[in-house]
Design a protein around this motif. Structure first.
Motif, PDB file in Angstrom:
ATOM      1  N   VAL A 300       0.841  -1.202   0.000  1.00  0.00           N
ATOM      2  CA  VAL A 300       0.000   0.000   0.000  1.00  0.00           C
ATOM      3  C   VAL A 300       0.877   1.254   0.000  1.00  0.00           C
ATOM      4  CG1 VAL A 300      -1.652   1.350   1.354  1.00  0.00           C
ATOM      5  CG2 VAL A 300      -1.957  -1.119   1.124  1.00  0.00           C
ATOM      6  N   ALA A 301       1.963   1.226   0.762  1.00  0.00           N
ATOM      7  CA  ALA A 301       2.851   2.389   0.848  1.00  0.00           C
ATOM      8  C   ALA A 301       3.372   2.782  -0.531  1.00  0.00           C
ATOM      9  CB  ALA A 301       4.013   2.081   1.790  1.00  0.00           C
ATOM     10  N   PHE A 302       3.868   1.818  -1.287  1.00  0.00           N
ATOM     11  CA  PHE A 302       4.463   2.133  -2.588  1.00  0.00           C
ATOM     12  C   PHE A 302       3.412   2.546  -3.619  1.00  0.00           C
ATOM     13  CE2 PHE A 302       8.220   0.231  -0.822  1.00  0.00           C
ATOM     14  CZ  PHE A 302       9.253   0.908  -1.463  1.00  0.00           C
ATOM     15  N   TYR A 303       2.287   1.857  -3.645  1.00  0.00           N
ATOM     16  CA  TYR A 303       1.249   2.227  -4.617  1.00  0.00           C
ATOM     17  C   TYR A 303       0.644   3.600  -4.292  1.00  0.00           C
ATOM     18  CZ  TYR A 303       1.117  -2.265  -7.095  1.00  0.00           C
ATOM     19  OH  TYR A 303       1.419  -3.348  -7.871  1.00  0.00           O
ATOM     20  N   SER A 304       0.411   3.858  -3.026  1.00  0.00           N
ATOM     21  CA  SER A 304      -0.145   5.164  -2.662  1.00  0.00           C
ATOM     22  C   SER A 304       0.846   6.268  -3.003  1.00  0.00           C
ATOM     23  CB  SER A 304      -0.522   5.201  -1.178  1.00  0.00           C
ATOM     24  OG  SER A 304       0.602   5.031  -0.345  1.00  0.00           O
ATOM     25  N   TYR A 305       2.130   5.960  -2.874  1.00  0.00           N
ATOM     26  CA  TYR A 305       3.151   6.953  -3.207  1.00  0.00           C
ATOM     27  C   TYR A 305       3.148   7.263  -4.704  1.00  0.00           C
ATOM     28  CZ  TYR A 305       7.271   9.631  -1.937  1.00  0.00           C
ATOM     29  OH  TYR A 305       8.133  10.660  -1.668  1.00  0.00           O
ATOM     30  N   LEU A 306       2.969   6.243  -5.520  1.00  0.00           N
ATOM     31  CA  LEU A 306       2.870   6.464  -6.969  1.00  0.00           C
ATOM     32  C   LEU A 306       1.696   7.373  -7.293  1.00  0.00           C
ATOM     33  CD1 LEU A 306       3.573   5.751  -9.977  1.00  0.00           C
ATOM     34  CD2 LEU A 306       1.976   3.816  -9.726  1.00  0.00           C
ATOM     35  N   VAL A 307       0.536   7.111  -6.688  1.00  0.00           N
ATOM     36  CA  VAL A 307      -0.652   7.935  -6.933  1.00  0.00           C
ATOM     37  C   VAL A 307      -0.427   9.363  -6.462  1.00  0.00           C
ATOM     38  CG1 VAL A 307      -3.073   8.272  -6.295  1.00  0.00           C
ATOM     39  CG2 VAL A 307      -2.248   5.987  -6.894  1.00  0.00           C
ATOM     40  N   ALA A 308       0.184   9.521  -5.286  1.00  0.00           N
ATOM     41  CA  ALA A 308       0.451  10.868  -4.772  1.00  0.00           C
ATOM     42  C   ALA A 308       1.370  11.636  -5.715  1.00  0.00           C
ATOM     43  CB  ALA A 308       1.062  10.775  -3.376  1.00  0.00           C
ATOM     44  N   TYR A 309       2.368  10.952  -6.259  1.00  0.00           N
ATOM     45  CA  TYR A 309       3.279  11.601  -7.201  1.00  0.00           C
ATOM     46  C   TYR A 309       2.548  12.038  -8.467  1.00  0.00           C
ATOM     47  CZ  TYR A 309       6.634  11.850 -11.046  1.00  0.00           C
ATOM     48  OH  TYR A 309       7.330  12.245 -12.168  1.00  0.00           O
ATOM     49  N   LEU A 310       1.739  11.161  -9.021  1.00  0.00           N
ATOM     50  CA  LEU A 310       1.065  11.458 -10.291  1.00  0.00           C
ATOM     51  C   LEU A 310      -0.021  12.519 -10.147  1.00  0.00           C
ATOM     52  CD1 LEU A 310       0.744   7.855 -11.799  1.00  0.00           C
ATOM     53  CD2 LEU A 310       2.345   9.660 -12.487  1.00  0.00           C
ATOM     54  N   THR A 311      -0.565  12.679  -8.959  1.00  0.00           N
ATOM     55  CA  THR A 311      -1.666  13.633  -8.746  1.00  0.00           C
ATOM     56  C   THR A 311      -1.242  14.868  -7.958  1.00  0.00           C
ATOM     57  OG1 THR A 311      -2.336  12.400  -6.768  1.00  0.00           O
ATOM     58  CG2 THR A 311      -3.432  11.818  -8.846  1.00  0.00           C
ATOM     59  N   ASP A 312       0.027  14.954  -7.591  1.00  0.00           N
ATOM     60  CA  ASP A 312       0.544  16.090  -6.822  1.00  0.00           C
ATOM     61  C   ASP A 312      -0.145  16.256  -5.469  1.00  0.00           C
ATOM     62  OD1 ASP A 312       2.651  17.225  -8.405  1.00  0.00           O
ATOM     63  OD2 ASP A 312       1.131  17.879  -9.831  1.00  0.00           O
ATOM     64  N   ILE A 313      -0.494  15.138  -4.837  1.00  0.00           N
ATOM     65  CA  ILE A 313      -1.060  15.186  -3.490  1.00  0.00           C
ATOM     66  C   ILE A 313       0.089  15.085  -2.493  1.00  0.00           C
ATOM     67  CG2 ILE A 313      -2.561  14.017  -1.831  1.00  0.00           C
ATOM     68  CD1 ILE A 313      -4.276  13.095  -4.188  1.00  0.00           C
ATOM     69  N   PRO A 314       0.270  16.081  -1.639  1.00  0.00           N
ATOM     70  CA  PRO A 314       1.481  16.138  -0.799  1.00  0.00           C
ATOM     71  C   PRO A 314       1.477  15.259   0.451  1.00  0.00           C
ATOM     72  CG  PRO A 314       0.132  18.071  -0.416  1.00  0.00           C
ATOM     73  CD  PRO A 314      -0.541  17.301  -1.514  1.00  0.00           C
ATOM     74  N   TYR A 315       0.307  14.738   0.854  1.00  0.00           N
ATOM     75  CA  TYR A 315       0.245  13.943   2.088  1.00  0.00           C
ATOM     76  C   TYR A 315      -0.484  12.618   1.843  1.00  0.00           C
ATOM     77  CZ  TYR A 315       1.618  18.215   4.538  1.00  0.00           C
ATOM     78  OH  TYR A 315       2.293  19.321   4.961  1.00  0.00           O
ATOM     79  N   ILE A 316       0.048  11.574   2.464  1.00  0.00           N
ATOM     80  CA  ILE A 316      -0.606  10.260   2.477  1.00  0.00           C
ATOM     81  C   ILE A 316      -0.860   9.932   3.942  1.00  0.00           C
ATOM     82  CG2 ILE A 316      -0.444   7.824   1.868  1.00  0.00           C
ATOM     83  CD1 ILE A 316       1.785   8.681  -0.152  1.00  0.00           C
ATOM     84  N   ALA A 317      -2.139   9.886   4.325  1.00  0.00           N
ATOM     85  CA  ALA A 317      -2.506   9.677   5.731  1.00  0.00           C
ATOM     86  C   ALA A 317      -3.023   8.261   5.944  1.00  0.00           C
ATOM     87  CB  ALA A 317      -3.551  10.700   6.162  1.00  0.00           C
ATOM     88  N   LEU A 318      -2.178   7.415   6.493  1.00  0.00           N
ATOM     89  CA  LEU A 318      -2.577   6.056   6.849  1.00  0.00           C
ATOM     90  C   LEU A 318      -3.432   6.063   8.112  1.00  0.00           C
ATOM     91  CD1 LEU A 318      -1.420   3.660   5.115  1.00  0.00           C
ATOM     92  CD2 LEU A 318      -0.043   5.735   4.981  1.00  0.00           C
TER      93      LEU A 318
END
Length: 539
Positions: A300-318
């Protein structure tokens, strides 16, 4: 260091005999045979749809010379110029896709546990190799323990780069299982999943991304949602925050979709990975190859990071809680929830800052809470009672149900019991789980009567003991069988955090409802947490 080579003496191994042996013997035999895990390459394709852009990726892994795997995933995002620009930056995109493959590969490496992990595409720095060794070893800690495999971390595997010239021609295998493997190999392959329109990546100049200095700081947060109570609490605590909420999931369950809808997260603001395991891994499990738990939250960490990069979302809150830091096996570091721990969170943060471009800040929003405190907050949102799910068995059956027969069901039932009426709980689970004698071994683990907790995402012995003391003090003349047995354990002195004194059951541990230290939560999110928590709880 001795490594396989073309000059090594040819040896023959009977695969049938290996698979008929113990897990430790299989582990040793596979390593002695000189098997090599090869991360050979991957391919990807970017396709323009009507209003979306789809990214498709296929990986090529090999257990040389026995077997090959071809897992894949796809992701659809709203079409935009910004997204097209990100996808066109091949160096960054391919580095991220490569890193995702490293985490995905763990599920396939574990079938054989070769000593050598060869990257044909690129090479990792020594510091990065040390991190991956730590993630493999701790992420597979449960598997090694339950299979009674003894192996020190330094001996688990050696990562080799493209500069290392190795072959897997030193061994041959005989037996009927070899034919079964050949038949499985014929079912699907990397080459069959792609065509000339795909970009094949068999060499990377860089395996990492330098920190991105021009990162957009939009007021947005990506929230991974599983459909259980924890992600519901995050969605609700962030509802009034000045950050736009985006939902994320891998192969979303119905409970996940229901949770996002109830939390008023728009469908257009939800990003889902369609992850396709190479299902032949199930066939290998049936044949007797090594098998065990893998760290899904790391994926989940790596996939969410890919999405955050592609969408310019600066925070991933688990939504990982403080309770996940507790070991599953008393007195050890073996933890079913390793990739949910503060240890993994800090490690991934550092890795992302160093090797993944520092595109987003990954943290657990709920780290200040234990499971019981999260249950207490969740109980304030009855709209979700009918829809939330946390049962792995029920979800695997594809029925979006609580099975009522596993430790996870029992744990959730218990920690909700102080805050939701017995009638409502029975309606949620379609049963009174405290009457299920088959759950006694799980209850023993949850209460610390035995030294090993159930290998599930469950809370601490303290939390369950806290709840059990409440239930035992509330119990009337007609007690449920699990309560009766818990009472016997207390009287026998087998429950370390409960004692009976002056007609009452007394909890002896620390207050599990107290806020825990959580240094990795950004200050602005900690303030949101405190403000919205106070409003919801009426404090």
């Amino acid at each position: 260091m001795t490594m396989p080579s073309e000059q090594a003496e040819l040896r023959t191994f009977n695969l049938d005999a290996i698979l008929a042996s113990s897990a430790q013997a299989k582990f040793s035999a596979f390593r002695e045979s000189g098997l090599i895990f090869r991360y050979a390459r991957f391919a990807y394709k970017v396709e323009e749809l009507e209003t979306e852009i789809e990214l498709k990726v296929v990986y090529d892994f090999e257990i040389a010379p026995l077997f090959k795997f071809a897992p894949s995933f796809s992701l659809r995002l709203p079409a935009s110029k910004a997204l097209r620009d990100k996808l066109a930056d091949r160096q960054k995109l391919e580095a991220l896709l490569f890193q995702i493959g490293c985490m995905e590969s763990l599920s396939y490496w574990k079938c054989f546990c070769p000593k050598y992990y060869k990257m044909d595409i690129t090479s990792l720095k020594a510091e990065a190799k040390a991190v991956w060794l730590d993630w493999f070893y701790n992420g597979l800690g449960e598997m090694l323990y339950r299979n009674q495999i003894n192996c020190h971390k330094a001996e688990l595997l050696t990562f080799l780069g493209k500069e290392n010239k190795l072959t897997a021609t030193i061994s041959s295998f005989t037996g009927e299982t070899v034919q079964a493997l050949n038949e499985l190999m014929a079912k699907t392959s990397f080459k069959e999943k792609i065509d000339v329109s795909w970009q094949i990546v068999d060499s990377l100049s860089k395996a990492s991304i330098l920190p991105i200095e021009s990162r957009k700081e939009q007021q947005a947060v990506l929230i991974p949602v599983g459909g259980g109570k924890d992600s519901v609490v995050s969605l609700e605590l962030l509802r009034k925050a000045p950050y736009k909420r985006y939902g994320f999931a891998i192969n979303p369950s119905q409970a996940c979709l229901d949770s996002l809808k109830l939390a008023d997260v728009k469908k257009a603001d939800c990003f889902f990975i369609k992850r396709n395991l190479d299902r032949r891994i199930v066939d290998l499990n049936k044949l007797g190859f090594l098998n065990g738990h893998t760290p899904f939250s790391g994926i989940v960490a790596f996939y969410s990071y890919l999405v955050a990069y592609l969408t310019d979302i600066p925070y991933i809150a688990l939504s990982n809680e403080a309770s996940s830091n507790a070991a599953t096996v008393k007195g050890s570091e073996i933890n079913h929830q390793y990739s949910k721990t503060s240890q993994f969170e800090a490690s991934f943060q550092t890795y992302a800052q160093t090797y993944l471009g520092n595109c987003a800040y990954y943290f657990s929003f709920l780290r200040v809470f234990n499971e019981l405190a999260i249950a207490r907050i969740f109980a304030k949102f009855p709209a979700y009672y009918t829809f939330f799910r946390s049962c792995n068995l029920g979800s695997r059956q594809g029925e979006n149900m609580w099975c009522g027969e596993c430790a996870k069901c029992l744990f959730v039932y218990l920690i909700l019991s102080p805050y939701i009426t017995k009638e409502r709980l029975e309606a949620i689970f379609n049963a009174n789980l405290l009457k299920n004698k088959a759950l006694l071994p799980d209850l023993a683990g949850l209460l610390g009567v035995t030294e090993v907790k159930p290998f599930e995402c469950v809370g601490t012995v303290n939390e369950v003991s806290y709840v059990m003391a409440i239930l035992l003090n509330q119990a009337k003349a007609e007690e449920d069988c699990l309560l009766k047995e818990a009472k016997n354990w207390v009287m026998q002195g087998r429950c370390p955090f409960i004692k009976y004194q002056a007609g009452s059951y007394i909890y002896l541990g620390e207050d599990p409802l107290e806020w825990q230290e959580a240094k990795l939560i950004p200050a602005e999110f900690k303030q949101i947490l405190q403000t919205n928590y106070a409003e919801i709880m009426g404090d």
